[in-house]
Design an enzyme around this catalytic site. Structure first.
Site, PDB file in Angstrom:
ATOM      1  N   GLU A  93       0.813  -1.216   0.000  1.00 14.55           N
ATOM      2  CA  GLU A  93       0.000   0.000   0.000  1.00 14.55           C
ATOM      3  C   GLU A  93       0.847   1.266   0.000  1.00 14.55           C
ATOM      4  O   GLU A  93       0.506   2.247  -0.659  1.00 14.55           O
ATOM      5  CB  GLU A  93      -0.906  -0.017   1.241  1.00 14.55           C
ATOM      6  CG  GLU A  93      -1.871   1.156   1.315  1.00 14.55           C
ATOM      7  CD  GLU A  93      -2.753   1.061   2.550  1.00 14.55           C
ATOM      8  OE1 GLU A  93      -3.298   2.089   2.943  1.00 14.55           O
ATOM      9  OE2 GLU A  93      -2.888  -0.041   3.114  1.00 14.55           O
ATOM     10  N   ASP A  94       1.975   1.248   0.724  1.00 13.27           N
ATOM     11  CA  ASP A  94       2.712   2.488   0.970  1.00 13.27           C
ATOM     12  C   ASP A  94       4.115   2.532   0.374  1.00 13.27           C
ATOM     13  O   ASP A  94       4.844   3.497   0.609  1.00 13.27           O
ATOM     14  CB  ASP A  94       2.819   2.733   2.484  1.00 13.27           C
ATOM     15  CG  ASP A  94       1.455   2.991   3.115  1.00 13.27           C
ATOM     16  OD1 ASP A  94       0.567   3.487   2.408  1.00 13.27           O
ATOM     17  OD2 ASP A  94       1.289   2.673   4.309  1.00 13.27           O
TER      18      ASP A  94
END
Length: 744
Positions: A93-94
């Protein structure tokens, strides 16, 4: 007099400091969990490298977050794969790592678990709540395949709540509310009472700071004043159990803050009226000693009627087992006693981690405590709208506290408010579909009757009875609602197909061709392909639902304007039908269109006559296209009983169009009132019609239809009318607004 402000106490749970890789492996060692240190070191190094340039809101290096999540999972006695996923849970996600890259490095199992925890990208959705709902949907479905997805997410959420003070006040309230609604109930379902309690207390702290401060201060005061009494109760309990030859360990604790707060709200009492804030726990070696201890407790203190619960004979759905009773102390102080075996206590505290073996059982297996995950898998396929999925999930997550018996003595658990119809669908789908009545404890009752603990329910069936839409208002479980919707949707498709067939057949007859020839011709196959349909029956359904028009469909089949057309379609003069359609439905699609579609029939509803600037809602009619209403239309509530037919619509960017709006104006009966009103209106808009009547002494009612370009002009017009002296009220299709005129 100065107002004294109470200082806000610190959060009820604080994160431990200096958590790193060594603390993670120390927890695994402490719980005798096997692990490969080299493997976990490589995962930790990879995570630290991926997050090396990132920081949290607190200013700490971001890697502190996945490290703490992995530490929580190790402390909860989960396996090394869970710990590895805790370390990696944010990399997809990051960071820039792809799913393929992660799979190549750490394998399919870990990658699929990390992907299950990863949020859906907000850019894929217009609304935040849509993205949030689809994220939850994805997580729940992944958890039904492997429960470790949800346990990692719970650890992730717990650390976020432990560090929530660094977020903005708005974000704190939003995250705390979401935690209380979703994550804490999930922890309850998994039997993870410590995680549930921490999540609830932290959410309570941020959502209700004043109430938390008052409650914590009062509890501390009670504890300071009652220490002597607590030791007295404990000593007497130890002595009584020893005299009864029951070997047990005794402890006590103050009930959780949020649990106490919820009780205060439920019973409508103040903090000063709270007495049973204390619970003693008796842990025995075997089952027979639990019931022996229970008898001794009731012999020693007077029990409070109706406060005894046997969760050993009837375990909770999350496998929690214990005996609960509330008794009165010598001073009249009530306190709760919980009695269970050591094994039951382990399950009560740790839930899934206490009885889960990943080597023997992947996913949720056959464990009865997690049937709800398999049920979610069953009904989610029928719930396409992610927001509806969220609504059903919240309903399904409420604790199941009502236990119902079948006539054969089988026990079923339901959420409070469940009805005999919910019971019927739990037994079997066909029994639910054909349910015609119910007997509860031998008496006939309405199907909407709320079931109570211990009820014996018998379902009566009739082969000629089928579900109705009213049943959706009766049931309270997601399974029953899903099965009813599934049946109604199937029937609706059949009905729409029949309506569409008849509409197309009628238009075909008007043009001297048979529907059979129309359906079988090559041009129809092309129309179906253009629409992305595989069968002509699907086209009938679209016509029946109002998403396609029979005249336009027939025009596309019969009148192509190309050489080599199907000779069987030559019965209609070339171009005639197309010209007829163009006269009825001009090429301009009107001021409103269905979002994502530009070929559906759309018309403005006459009940509210929306104008540009109004918020809109579309409703699919049967055979007449999409009717468009303003969101404040008084008729909208009646349409919303069938939410499946609600569709998103939007204004098109057009200029020069005008829209009729009807105002009803209530006025005082003054000389020259009509002249002043028409003058005020004419300065702002064109008047199409004007009717006035006297409704009572000194009062008049005027209906005026005007033309406006948009909502701004409409508001200017409304203000102009309200400024006319003697105007009492102005309404536009259900709106009411008082005028500013003075009375003579």
């Amino acid at each position: 007099m100065e107002t004294v402000q109470r200082k806000q106490p610190p959060p009820p749970v604080r994160p431990e400091k200096n958590i790193g890789f060594e603390q993670i492996v120390a927890r695994l060692d402490a719980h005798d969990r096997p692990y490969d240190r080299t493997f976990l070191e490589s995962v930790y190094a990879f995570t630290a490298d991926q997050h090396r340039d990132q920081r949290r809101k607190s200013g700490e290096p971001y890697v502190m977050h996945p490290t703490y999540v992995a530490y929580i999972l190790a402390d909860l006695k989960f396996d090394e794969v869970s710990v590895a996923v805790g370390l990696l849970h944010d990399v997809l996600e990051d960071t820039l790592i792809s799913r393929e890259g992660l799979e190549e490095r750490f394998g399919t199992e870990i990658t699929s678990l990390v992907d299950g925890v990863t949020k859906i990208g907000k850019q894929e959705y217009v609304r935040r709540d849509d993205a949030q709902a689809e994220t939850f949907r994805k997580m729940i479905l992944a958890s039904a395949r492997d429960i470790r997805v949800i346990t990692v997410k719970l650890a992730d959420r717990l650390h976020n709540m432990l560090t929530l003070e660094h977020m903005t006040p708005e974000s704190r309230r939003r995250i705390a509310g979401e935690t209380l609604e979703i994550y804490a109930p999930i922890a309850h379902r998994l039997g993870m009472s410590k995680v549930q309690g921490d999540l609830e207390d932290l959410s309570f702290y941020y959502l209700y700071p004043r109430q938390f401060a008052e409650l914590s201060a009062k509890i501390k005061e009670k504890m300071r004043g009652g220490k002597g009494q607590i030791h007295q109760i404990r000593n007497r309990l130890e002595s009584a159990l020893r005299d009864g030859s029951v070997d047990a360990n005794i402890s006590y604790r103050v009930k959780r803050y949020y649990s106490i707060f919820r009780k205060l709200r439920r019973q409508g009492i103040e903090i000063s009226e709270l007495y049973d804030y204390l619970a003693f726990r008796v842990i025995t070696e075997d089952l027979k000693d639990t019931y022996a201890a229970f008898g001794i407790v009731h012999q020693t203190w007077r029990p409070i009627p109706g406060r005894f619960k046997d969760y050993i004979a009837m375990p909770k759905p999350n496998l929690y087992q214990s005996l609960h009773t509330t008794v009165l102390g010598e001073s009249g102080q009530p306190f709760e006693v919980q009695i269970r075996t050591r094994e039951m206590d382990l399950v009560a505290e740790e839930g899934i981690a206490a009885h889960w073996s990943y080597k023997e059982n992947r996913g949720n297996g056959g464990d009865p405590g997690f049937k709800w995950l398999r049920q979610l898998l069953e009904w989610q396929t029928e719930t396409k709208d992610p927001r509806e999925f969220m609504t059903q999930l919240k309903i399904d997550l409420y604790p199941e506290e009502v236990y119902i018996f079948s006539p054969k003595g089988q026990v079923y658990s339901f959420p409070r408010g469940a009805t005999p119809l919910d019971f019927a669908y739990r037994i079997h789908t066909d029994i639910g579909h054909h349910c015609s009545g119910a007997r509860v404890n031998g008496r006939m009752v309405p199907l909407k009757t709320a079931l109570q603990n211990g009820d014996i329910v018998e379902i009566l069936t009739n082969p000629n009875r089928w579900p109705s839409r009213d049943w959706l208002k009766i049931v309270n479980t997601s399974r029953a609602r899903s099965k009813i919707r599934q049946w109604l949707n199937a029937e609706r498709k059949k009905e729409a197909e029949e309506i569409g067939r008849r509409l197309l057949e009628r238009e075909a007859k008007r043009n001297d061709v048979s529907l059979k020839r129309v359906a079988a011709c090559d041009r129809m196959k092309q129309v179906l392909a253009d629409e992305g349909l595989s069968r002509v029956e699907e086209l009938y359904q679209r016509i029946g639902h109002g998403k396609a028009d029979a005249i336009q469909v027939l025009a596309r089949v019969l009148d192509t304007g190309e050489e080599g057309d199907d000779s069987s379609m030559s019965t209609l003069r070339p171009g005639a039908l197309r010209r007829a359609v163009d006269r009825l439905f001009p090429s301009s699609s009107g001021p409103v269109q269905v979002r994502g579609h530009d070929d559906l029939m759309v018309y403005l509803a006459k009940c509210c006559n929306p104008v540009p600037g109004d918020d809109l809602v579309g409703y699919v009619t049967r055979g007449r296209g999409v009717s468009v209403h303003a969101t404040n239309c008084p008729n909208l509530k009646g349409l919303m009983v069938d939410p499946d037919r609600v569709i998103d619509v939007e204004w098109q960017r057009r200029s020069g169009s005008v829209y009729p709006v009807t105002f009803t104006i209530e006025t005082e009966d003054r000389p020259g009132m009509l002249a002043r009103l028409t003058d005020a209106i004419a300065k702002e808009s064109n008047i199409k019609s004007f009717e006035a009547e006297a409704v009572e002494t000194g009062r008049g009612l005027i209906d005026v239809v005007v033309e406006v370009k948009d909502r701004k002009q409409l508001e200017r017009l409304r203000s102009a009318i309200l400024r006319v002296a003697g105007v009492l009220e102005v309404s536009r299709r259900g709106e009411r607004e008082r005028g500013g005129g003075t009375r003579s």
